[in-house]
Design a protein around this motif. Structure first.
Motif, PDB file in Angstrom:
ATOM      1  N   THR A 188      -4.972   8.471  -2.955  1.00 18.42           N
ATOM      2  CA  THR A 188      -4.438   7.131  -2.743  1.00 18.42           C
ATOM      3  C   THR A 188      -3.204   7.133  -1.854  1.00 18.42           C
ATOM      4  O   THR A 188      -2.868   6.101  -1.264  1.00 18.42           O
ATOM      5  CB  THR A 188      -4.064   6.474  -4.087  1.00 18.42           C
ATOM      6  OG1 THR A 188      -3.015   7.228  -4.712  1.00 18.42           O
ATOM      7  CG2 THR A 188      -5.261   6.429  -5.020  1.00 18.42           C
ATOM      8  N   GLY A 199      -4.632  -1.108   3.052  1.00 21.67           N
ATOM      9  CA  GLY A 199      -3.691  -2.224   3.157  1.00 21.67           C
ATOM     10  C   GLY A 199      -3.535  -2.695   4.592  1.00 21.67           C
ATOM     11  O   GLY A 199      -3.465  -3.895   4.866  1.00 21.67           O
ATOM     12  N   LEU A 226       2.500   1.607  -3.382  1.00 19.38           N
ATOM     13  CA  LEU A 226       1.546   2.155  -4.345  1.00 19.38           C
ATOM     14  C   LEU A 226       1.256   3.627  -4.072  1.00 19.38           C
ATOM     15  O   LEU A 226       1.089   4.419  -5.006  1.00 19.38           O
ATOM     16  CB  LEU A 226       0.244   1.357  -4.296  1.00 19.38           C
ATOM     17  CG  LEU A 226       0.273  -0.036  -4.939  1.00 19.38           C
ATOM     18  CD1 LEU A 226      -1.006  -0.808  -4.600  1.00 19.38           C
ATOM     19  CD2 LEU A 226       0.436   0.069  -6.449  1.00 19.38           C
ATOM     20  N   ALA A 227       1.219   3.991  -2.786  1.00 18.67           N
ATOM     21  CA  ALA A 227       0.970   5.396  -2.434  1.00 18.67           C
ATOM     22  C   ALA A 227       2.083   6.292  -2.963  1.00 18.67           C
ATOM     23  O   ALA A 227       1.823   7.377  -3.494  1.00 18.67           O
ATOM     24  CB  ALA A 227       0.841   5.536  -0.919  1.00 18.67           C
ATOM     25  N   THR A 264      -4.484   4.167   0.335  1.00 20.83           N
ATOM     26  CA  THR A 264      -3.990   2.838  -0.020  1.00 20.83           C
ATOM     27  C   THR A 264      -3.273   2.162   1.144  1.00 20.83           C
ATOM     28  O   THR A 264      -3.551   0.995   1.450  1.00 20.83           O
ATOM     29  CB  THR A 264      -3.084   2.898  -1.269  1.00 20.83           C
ATOM     30  OG1 THR A 264      -3.772   3.556  -2.332  1.00 20.83           O
ATOM     31  CG2 THR A 264      -2.706   1.492  -1.722  1.00 20.83           C
ATOM     32  N   PRO A 304      -6.384  -1.851  -5.541  1.00 15.01           N
ATOM     33  CA  PRO A 304      -4.996  -2.308  -5.513  1.00 15.01           C
ATOM     34  C   PRO A 304      -4.518  -2.735  -4.126  1.00 15.01           C
ATOM     35  O   PRO A 304      -3.668  -3.621  -4.013  1.00 15.01           O
ATOM     36  CB  PRO A 304      -4.212  -1.087  -6.011  1.00 15.01           C
ATOM     37  CG  PRO A 304      -5.204  -0.263  -6.756  1.00 15.01           C
ATOM     38  CD  PRO A 304      -6.487  -0.467  -6.039  1.00 15.01           C
ATOM     39  N   SER A 305      -5.048  -2.118  -3.059  1.00 19.12           N
ATOM     40  CA  SER A 305      -4.588  -2.453  -1.715  1.00 19.12           C
ATOM     41  C   SER A 305      -4.891  -3.898  -1.352  1.00 19.12           C
ATOM     42  O   SER A 305      -4.219  -4.487  -0.496  1.00 19.12           O
ATOM     43  CB  SER A 305      -5.240  -1.521  -0.687  1.00 19.12           C
ATOM     44  OG  SER A 305      -6.634  -1.737  -0.609  1.00 19.12           O
ATOM     45  N   GLY A 361       0.817  -1.210   0.000  1.00 21.03           N
ATOM     46  CA  GLY A 361       0.000   0.000   0.000  1.00 21.03           C
ATOM     47  C   GLY A 361       0.847   1.254   0.000  1.00 21.03           C
ATOM     48  O   GLY A 361       0.573   2.214  -0.735  1.00 21.03           O
ATOM     49  N   TYR A 416      -9.714   3.937  -6.350  1.00 18.04           N
ATOM     50  CA  TYR A 416      -8.343   3.695  -6.828  1.00 18.04           C
ATOM     51  C   TYR A 416      -7.461   3.169  -5.701  1.00 18.04           C
ATOM     52  O   TYR A 416      -6.418   2.561  -5.958  1.00 18.04           O
ATOM     53  CB  TYR A 416      -7.793   5.010  -7.367  1.00 18.04           C
ATOM     54  CG  TYR A 416      -6.615   4.896  -8.310  1.00 18.04           C
ATOM     55  CD1 TYR A 416      -6.227   3.686  -8.859  1.00 18.04           C
ATOM     56  CD2 TYR A 416      -5.900   6.040  -8.660  1.00 18.04           C
ATOM     57  CE1 TYR A 416      -5.155   3.612  -9.728  1.00 18.04           C
ATOM     58  CE2 TYR A 416      -4.829   5.972  -9.532  1.00 18.04           C
ATOM     59  CZ  TYR A 416      -4.461   4.758 -10.056  1.00 18.04           C
ATOM     60  OH  TYR A 416      -3.400   4.679 -10.910  1.00 18.04           O
ATOM     61  N   SER A 417      -7.866   3.369  -4.454  1.00 19.16           N
ATOM     62  CA  SER A 417      -7.113   2.881  -3.307  1.00 19.16           C
ATOM     63  C   SER A 417      -7.586   1.504  -2.863  1.00 19.16           C
ATOM     64  O   SER A 417      -6.776   0.642  -2.510  1.00 19.16           O
ATOM     65  CB  SER A 417      -7.245   3.860  -2.132  1.00 19.16           C
ATOM     66  OG  SER A 417      -6.845   5.160  -2.487  1.00 19.16           O
ATOM     67  N   ARG A 454       1.651   6.650  -6.633  1.00 18.63           N
ATOM     68  CA  ARG A 454       0.592   7.615  -6.948  1.00 18.63           C
ATOM     69  C   ARG A 454       1.055   9.051  -6.694  1.00 18.63           C
ATOM     70  O   ARG A 454       0.592   9.989  -7.357  1.00 18.63           O
ATOM     71  CB  ARG A 454      -0.648   7.343  -6.098  1.00 18.63           C
ATOM     72  CG  ARG A 454      -1.199   5.941  -6.212  1.00 18.63           C
ATOM     73  CD  ARG A 454      -1.736   5.623  -7.604  1.00 18.63           C
ATOM     74  NE  ARG A 454      -2.295   4.284  -7.627  1.00 18.63           N
ATOM     75  CZ  ARG A 454      -1.812   3.269  -8.344  1.00 18.63           C
ATOM     76  NH1 ARG A 454      -0.741   3.462  -9.106  1.00 18.63           N
ATOM     77  NH2 ARG A 454      -2.378   2.084  -8.322  1.00 18.63           N
TER      78      ARG A 454
END
Length: 453
Positions: A305, A313, A171-172, A309, A365-366, A168, A361-362, A175
């Protein structure tokens, strides 16, 4: 081992996530510049059309998809390891950016590129757009290779610990790279030149390569620790990596969960990434937002995100219910695109929809990416990720071209938003199917991730 230390594994996370963040910055650095690129040459633009820009936006996946490079990237990763593959991916990204930078700055504006193959391929572009697309395609090879490498690094260092939280945060940070590109690219280009944001991204990407070289030193220590221990549970990841065989690909292909996650990624990211590339112009033309502000509204989703995210997560790590999070996120995504298709022209309404998009969007993927290691052994995880990304790139390559053509024929953006709405609805159905298969195959996608204190 070294990854038993929270300081060590979180340091690794920050280092490799920074490298990935620079790749995300470059990916979207041209997105807010669509209007500038489409201006006439005598007004400082490059004279591209919406279709030219759509072709360029989808070109990042051309080599990966049509020359199978993304598939081979996974084989390289599982055979050569995360250190070699990470350095190679960073180098390819830098080469791609250099080509794209040349295309934007060289005096090519009045020249045309024409490619005609057989009777069904007829491509005619400004030479600057063709070269920029080539650079983006080369960059895309390194970018996707870097993505699967960083994903395997996370699994390698965080399995049994805070895997979803780590992914997470990674990914953050990615982003944050996207949001920074969407927010600052247009103001920088307006004040200086079209190439200035790209040049800044090149410098940051070189710094990212240096950061990854630092990680390589730390990873050697992890590998040394794995080789010294004889305990099966700590040695398993090392022996699994070493014993990868091409026959393992068959086991991946026979896994129904793998295919469901793969199509989920293809549909979901086809509904997100291409939209962000066209969203700035959408804000300007449909919602009457000033060009300097439009990029900031578009960046609301990726900025959201950055906080959400890792939060989702952490929820997945502690409480599970990963597929439930995915279903909620895809449903919210469908609501967003249905809203954008409505004949409502309020900028406040657009901001509201972008906030909801950021949450969706968060959520997905999380829970989606930390679920893959629950279905695929570590020894072939790189290949599995590459196959997922490979099929995902079909959508990310085709959808921008379709949306670019749709925007040329429908200036209200209704058609393109309905395309995204259809993709979002499809992702809902796939998420429900994933929940059903998880109950039958007992992957544990609904279970918490943390198993070690």
């Amino acid at each position: 081992m070294i990854n038993d230390s929270p300081i060590a594994r979180w340091s690794v996370l920050i280092i490799v996530a920074f490298t990935m963040m620079m790749g995300y910055f470059i990916t979207d650095v041209m997105s807010p510049l669509e209007q500038l690129l489409e201006q006439p040459i005598d007004k400082g633009g490059l004279g591209w059309s919406s279709a030219d820009y759509g072709f360029f936006s989808g070109s990042s996946g051309f080599i990966n998809v049509f020359l199978l490079m993304l598939f081979f990237s996974g084989l390289i990763l599982d055979k050569m390891g995360v250190r070699f593959t990470g350095v190679l991916s960073c180098s390819l990204m830098i080469i791609g950016v250099l080509i794209k930078l040349y295309a934007i700055t060289a005096p090519l504006a009045h020249q045309t590129f024409h490619l005609h193959i057989l009777s069904f391929i007829d491509i005619r572009l400004p030479l600057s757009a063709a070269l920029a697309s080539l650079g983006f395609a080369v960059f895309g090879v390194g970018y996707e290779m870097c993505g699967i490498t960083v994903s395997k690094v996370m699994v390698r260092w965080f399995t049994g610990y805070e895997l979803a939280s780590a992914m997470g945060i990674q990914l953050a940070m990615a982003r944050l790279g996207t949001a920074s590109a969407l927010s600052f690219s247009a103001p920088i280009a307006t004040r200086y030149t079209l190439s200035t944001p790209l040049l800044a991204g090149l410098v940051l990407l070189c710094i990212g390569l240096v950061c990854y070289l630092i990680y390589c030193v730390m990873d050697r220590k992890l590998e040394a620790g794995i080789s010294q221990t004889k305990a099966q549970e700590t040695d398993k990841s090392s022996s699994s990596d070493a014993s990868f065989r091409l026959s393992d690909i068959g086991a991946i292909l026979r896994n129904p969960g793998f295919w469901i996650v793969t199509f989920m990624c293809m549909v979901f990211y086809s509904a997100i990434s291409p939209f962000l590339k066209f969203a700035t112009k959408l804000m300007i033309e449909k919602y009457s937002v000033a060009p300097d502000v439009a990029g900031f509204i578009t960046s609301i989703a990726p900025y959201g995100t950055i906080i959400l995210t890792p939060l989702f997560g952490r929820i997945y790590d502690k409480y599970g219910h990963g597929v439930t999070l995915i279903i909620i996120g895809t449903t919210m995504l469908a609501f967003v695109y249905f809203g954008f298709s409505l004949p409502i022209h309020s900028s406040i309404f657009a901001i509201f929809l972008m906030v909801i998009l950021g949450i969706a969007y968060s959520l997905v993927p999380s829970a989606l990416w930390p679920g893959v290691p629950k279905m695929i052994p570590l020894k072939c995880l790189g290949t599995a990720y590459s196959m997922i990304f490979f099929i995902q790139n079909f959508g990310r390559s085709v959808i921008p071209v379709c949306v670019g053509k749709a925007n040329e024929t429908d200036s209200t953006y209704t058609t393109s938003m309905l395309i995204f709405f259809g993709l979002a609805c499809t992702s809902i159905l796939i998420a429900i199917l994933l929940l059903w298969v998880d109950k039958r195959k007992k992957y544990g996608l609904q279970k918490a991730n943390i198993t070690k204190n």
